[in-house]
Design a protein around this motif. Structure first.
Motif, PDB file in Angstrom:
ATOM      1  N   ARG A 189       0.867  -1.183   0.000  1.00 25.99           N
ATOM      2  CA  ARG A 189       0.000   0.000   0.000  1.00 25.99           C
ATOM      3  C   ARG A 189       0.896   1.223   0.000  1.00 25.99           C
ATOM      4  O   ARG A 189       1.665   1.415   0.928  1.00 25.99           O
ATOM      5  CB  ARG A 189      -0.831   0.018   1.292  1.00 25.99           C
ATOM      6  CG  ARG A 189      -2.273  -0.322   1.114  1.00 25.99           C
ATOM      7  CD  ARG A 189      -3.012  -0.098   2.424  1.00 25.99           C
ATOM      8  NE  ARG A 189      -3.747  -1.283   2.789  1.00 25.99           N
ATOM      9  CZ  ARG A 189      -3.533  -1.967   3.887  1.00 25.99           C
ATOM     10  NH1 ARG A 189      -2.615  -1.614   4.749  1.00 25.99           N
ATOM     11  NH2 ARG A 189      -4.265  -3.022   4.147  1.00 25.99           N
ATOM     12  N   GLN A 190       0.795   1.998  -1.037  1.00 25.54           N
ATOM     13  CA  GLN A 190       1.663   3.173  -1.141  1.00 25.54           C
ATOM     14  C   GLN A 190       0.914   4.416  -0.651  1.00 25.54           C
ATOM     15  O   GLN A 190      -0.104   4.805  -1.224  1.00 25.54           O
ATOM     16  CB  GLN A 190       2.103   3.359  -2.596  1.00 25.54           C
ATOM     17  CG  GLN A 190       2.896   4.616  -2.859  1.00 25.54           C
ATOM     18  CD  GLN A 190       4.298   4.541  -2.262  1.00 25.54           C
ATOM     19  OE1 GLN A 190       5.054   3.616  -2.566  1.00 25.54           O
ATOM     20  NE2 GLN A 190       4.646   5.500  -1.398  1.00 25.54           N
ATOM     21  N   TYR A 191       1.387   5.003   0.426  1.00 27.25           N
ATOM     22  CA  TYR A 191       0.809   6.264   0.907  1.00 27.25           C
ATOM     23  C   TYR A 191       1.618   7.407   0.305  1.00 27.25           C
ATOM     24  O   TYR A 191       2.510   7.178  -0.522  1.00 27.25           O
ATOM     25  CB  TYR A 191       0.865   6.336   2.431  1.00 27.25           C
ATOM     26  CG  TYR A 191      -0.011   5.309   3.098  1.00 27.25           C
ATOM     27  CD1 TYR A 191      -1.311   5.619   3.494  1.00 27.25           C
ATOM     28  CD2 TYR A 191       0.462   4.018   3.333  1.00 27.25           C
ATOM     29  CE1 TYR A 191      -2.115   4.673   4.103  1.00 27.25           C
ATOM     30  CE2 TYR A 191      -0.338   3.068   3.940  1.00 27.25           C
ATOM     31  CZ  TYR A 191      -1.623   3.395   4.323  1.00 27.25           C
ATOM     32  OH  TYR A 191      -2.406   2.474   4.912  1.00 27.25           O
ATOM     33  N   ASN A 192       1.361   8.644   0.747  1.00 26.05           N
ATOM     34  CA  ASN A 192       2.117   9.774   0.218  1.00 26.05           C
ATOM     35  C   ASN A 192       3.609   9.625   0.469  1.00 26.05           C
ATOM     36  O   ASN A 192       4.425   9.904  -0.402  1.00 26.05           O
ATOM     37  CB  ASN A 192       1.619  11.078   0.847  1.00 26.05           C
ATOM     38  CG  ASN A 192       0.371  11.575   0.138  1.00 26.05           C
ATOM     39  OD1 ASN A 192       0.148  11.215  -1.024  1.00 26.05           O
ATOM     40  ND2 ASN A 192      -0.446  12.356   0.823  1.00 26.05           N
ATOM     41  N   ASN A 193       3.950   9.186   1.679  1.00 27.85           N
ATOM     42  CA  ASN A 193       5.373   9.104   2.014  1.00 27.85           C
ATOM     43  C   ASN A 193       5.889   7.683   2.109  1.00 27.85           C
ATOM     44  O   ASN A 193       6.927   7.366   1.560  1.00 27.85           O
ATOM     45  CB  ASN A 193       5.634   9.807   3.348  1.00 27.85           C
ATOM     46  CG  ASN A 193       5.268  11.271   3.268  1.00 27.85           C
ATOM     47  OD1 ASN A 193       5.623  11.940   2.301  1.00 27.85           O
ATOM     48  ND2 ASN A 193       4.527  11.747   4.256  1.00 27.85           N
ATOM     49  N   GLN A 194       5.165   6.844   2.843  1.00 29.46           N
ATOM     50  CA  GLN A 194       5.680   5.504   3.118  1.00 29.46           C
ATOM     51  C   GLN A 194       4.819   4.418   2.507  1.00 29.46           C
ATOM     52  O   GLN A 194       3.770   4.692   1.929  1.00 29.46           O
ATOM     53  CB  GLN A 194       5.769   5.292   4.634  1.00 29.46           C
ATOM     54  CG  GLN A 194       6.802   6.170   5.289  1.00 29.46           C
ATOM     55  CD  GLN A 194       7.052   5.760   6.724  1.00 29.46           C
ATOM     56  OE1 GLN A 194       6.305   4.970   7.293  1.00 29.46           O
ATOM     57  NE2 GLN A 194       8.096   6.285   7.312  1.00 29.46           N
ATOM     58  N   LYS A 195       5.307   3.176   2.693  1.00 26.14           N
ATOM     59  CA  LYS A 195       4.583   2.020   2.168  1.00 26.14           C
ATOM     60  C   LYS A 195       4.259   1.066   3.299  1.00 26.14           C
ATOM     61  O   LYS A 195       5.053   0.916   4.222  1.00 26.14           O
ATOM     62  CB  LYS A 195       5.475   1.251   1.200  1.00 26.14           C
ATOM     63  CG  LYS A 195       5.683   1.881  -0.128  1.00 26.14           C
ATOM     64  CD  LYS A 195       6.688   1.049  -0.881  1.00 26.14           C
ATOM     65  CE  LYS A 195       6.950   1.670  -2.251  1.00 26.14           C
ATOM     66  NZ  LYS A 195       8.122   1.129  -2.877  1.00 26.14           N
ATOM     67  N   ASP A 196       3.083   0.395   3.209  1.00 28.47           N
ATOM     68  CA  ASP A 196       2.838  -0.791   4.015  1.00 28.47           C
ATOM     69  C   ASP A 196       3.289  -1.969   3.165  1.00 28.47           C
ATOM     70  O   ASP A 196       2.948  -2.026   1.981  1.00 28.47           O
ATOM     71  CB  ASP A 196       1.339  -1.003   4.273  1.00 28.47           C
ATOM     72  CG  ASP A 196       0.766   0.017   5.226  1.00 28.47           C
ATOM     73  OD1 ASP A 196       1.545   0.660   5.924  1.00 28.47           O
ATOM     74  OD2 ASP A 196      -0.475   0.139   5.256  1.00 28.47           O
ATOM     75  N   VAL A 197       4.010  -2.895   3.773  1.00 34.31           N
ATOM     76  CA  VAL A 197       4.421  -4.081   3.016  1.00 34.31           C
ATOM     77  C   VAL A 197       3.980  -5.332   3.760  1.00 34.31           C
ATOM     78  O   VAL A 197       4.229  -5.461   4.962  1.00 34.31           O
ATOM     79  CB  VAL A 197       5.951  -4.121   2.827  1.00 34.31           C
ATOM     80  CG1 VAL A 197       6.338  -5.327   1.974  1.00 34.31           C
ATOM     81  CG2 VAL A 197       6.443  -2.840   2.194  1.00 34.31           C
TER      82      VAL A 197
END
Lengths: 397, 134
Positions: A326-334
């Motif tokens: 999941r790509q947010y504005n700054n970081q990713k959930d992996v």
């Protein structure tokens, strides 16, 4: 934090997860949003309850005073005899004022404590006539826990408040876990030490319980109800299901995907018992309905404004080697392996997705995949790469 | 908050223990042990009912809400006072005169029945006299 040994074990099963700050913030937003509206409605419930207590007071004052019997040492201490109207009405008024202060978002620990103590005191009156009922407990307990959830103010820390809300739900729902625990113990006892009588898993158990409940009120069981209770197989399954849900109720905000499953099953359980078993709980399901109402669906646009938006979802691979980002504005959930699958199902709003979050299930499914599925030796290598990637991301963030 | 939840759980457990050793429940929130077995799990059940003499016929008082007493209130009050060997009779007299004024004397019977039988016929129960209240 997941302990190191578990991380190592998980990585062999292809299980790896990294939750970004933005994603954790979104969880806090959910809890805050739900609770903020729940509290508003709960305050109204408290107000109606207080007015209702005046009616109860008037009604109970017609009973012979000799029938007033404090039921335990606490009631003997604080309400040894039927309270004078000045005291009782005074406390109702005090509670109402404290409650109204909270309705305007100005409540603090002092006013909310006073309200909780008053509610607890007022509640004693009804239960000083030869029996206690459990139906008032959730109400008193909710008032108690609400003392420690800070009111929402500008600049207040979202994460701290969300933490308090999380614990409040756990504290309330653990009571159902305890109830479930006793039922489970009762079930085990019935198959071991006390074999006399049928267990809750017997197909007749629900029918017997209903007949007993109806008879205690001198009501006949309607024919359609008898037919309903004698449908084969369904009752043991339903009973087992609700025992299980009661037992896991404590997970309510520990595994948020189970939040609505636990909330609404419990509401349904109370309504069913009230209608079909004559075990009347009115206040408890009302409170639960308020606490678990999906306000974010009703006020969707308002809710989405507070969330960190997800820019992109990517799912690749399958089984042990699946990966979900999941790509947010700054970081990713992996997420990888089974974690990837369940996160994807959750985002796709699959109705059963919540159940994939039962503790231990991810390990169980992954083990089955590992033992019976395709062997893939690259799994743990990929995960070590992922860890590097996440570490880099944390350094940058 | 964490600690409050912890304390609450611990008090519930202590409450279970104090109730077990006969000290009564310490913590007002109980320990949530309800319906751990189905009601009437042995196939039989019993209820207490009040009877009065009407025109020389012993008449059963049906269970209904009366004044400030709900059906549950009546049910629980009867069983509470019947078990009280010290003041029970006196309290029962006060209760019954309030519920059914000027209809004394009152008889309290325990009605026992089989679940399967009572389903077929609501009149099939046995009665045992528990108390006669003037």
């Amino acid at each position: 934090m997941t302990p190191f040994w578990l991380q190592k074990f998980n990585s062999r099963l292809g299980l790896f997860r990294f939750q970004s700050v933005e994603s954790i913030e979104n969880e806090s937003v959910f809890l805050n949003f739900t609770f903020t509206y729940a509290e508003k409605l709960f305050r109204w419930l408290v107000l109606f309850w207080l007015i209702y207590q005046l009616g109860i007071y008037i009604s109970l004052s017609t009973r012979p005073v000799e029938l007033f019997i404090p039921m335990n040492w606490i009631s003997r201490l604080v309400m040894p005899t039927f309270p004078a109207s000045g005291i009782y009405i005074g406390i109702v008024l005090l509670a109402a004022i404290c409650n109204i202060i909270s309705m305007f978002g100005r409540g603090n620990i002092a006013t909310k404590s006073m309200l909780a103590i008053s509610v607890w005191y007022l509640n004693i009156l009804t239960w000083s006539y030869g029996h206690f009922s459990h139906s008032g407990h959730l109400f008193v307990l909710t008032n108690l826990f609400l003392v420690f959830v800070p009111a929402e103010r500008k600049g207040s820390n979202l994460a701290d408040r969300a933490g308090a809300i999380r614990w409040m739900y756990i504290g309330l729902m653990v009571t159902y876990s305890m109830a479930g625990f006793w039922k489970m113990l009762g079930l085990i006892a019935r198959f071991t030490v006390s074999r006399e009588g049928i267990s809750w898993l017997n197909p007749d158990a629900a029918l017997y319980n209903a007949v007993s409940g109806f008879r205690s009120w001198d009501l006949p069981l309607d024919n359609w109800m008898i037919h309903l209770f004698t449908i084969p197989y369904i009752w043991p399954v339903l009973v087992a299901a609700i025992f299980f849900i009661q037992l896991i109720s404590v997970l309510v905000t520990i595994r948020i995907p189970l939040f609505y499953w636990i909330g609404f099953s419990t509401v349904a359980f109370h309504i069913f018992n009230t209608v079909f078993m004559k075990i009347e709980f009115i206040l408890a399901p009302l409170i639960l309905l308020i606490l678990f109402f999906p306000y974010h669906l009703l006020l969707g646009s308002l809710y989405r404004l507070q969330l960190n938006p997800v820019r992109e979802y990517t799912y690749s691979g399958n089984g042990l080697t699946a990966m979900y980002i999941r790509q947010y504005n700054n970081q990713k959930d992996v997420y990888t392996g089974f974690y990837a699958l369940r996160e994807r199902y959750l985002d796709e709003k699959k109705w059963f997705a919540g159940w994939f979050y039962l503790p231990g299930l991810s390990i169980l499914v992954s083990l089955v995949w590992k033992l019976f599925g395709q062997k893939n030796k690259e799994t743990s290598v990929e995960i070590s790469l992922l860890k590097q990637f996440v570490n880099n991301q944390q350094v940058k963030g | 908050m964490k600690y409050l939840v912890g304390i609450s759980i611990i008090l519930s457990m202590v409450s279970w223990y104090t109730a077990r050793i006969g000290l009564g429940e310490l913590y007002p929130f109980f320990y949530y042990k309800l319906y751990s077995q189905p009601s009437a799990s042995k196939g039989f059940d019993e209820n207490l009912r009040v009877y009065t003499m009407q025109n020389t016929i012993l008449t059963r008082k049906p269970m209904e809400d009366i004044h400030s007493f709900s059906k549950d209130d009546i049910m629980y009050s009867l069983s509470y006072h019947v078990q009280d060997t010290l003041q029970g009779k006196q309290k029962l007299a006060q209760l019954l005169h309030y519920l059914y004024p000027d209809q004394g004397p009152y008889w309290i019977y325990k009605e026992t029945f089989s679940i399967k039988e009572i389903l077929k016929n609501a009149e099939r129960y046995d009665t045992i006299l528990v108390a006669k209240i003037q």
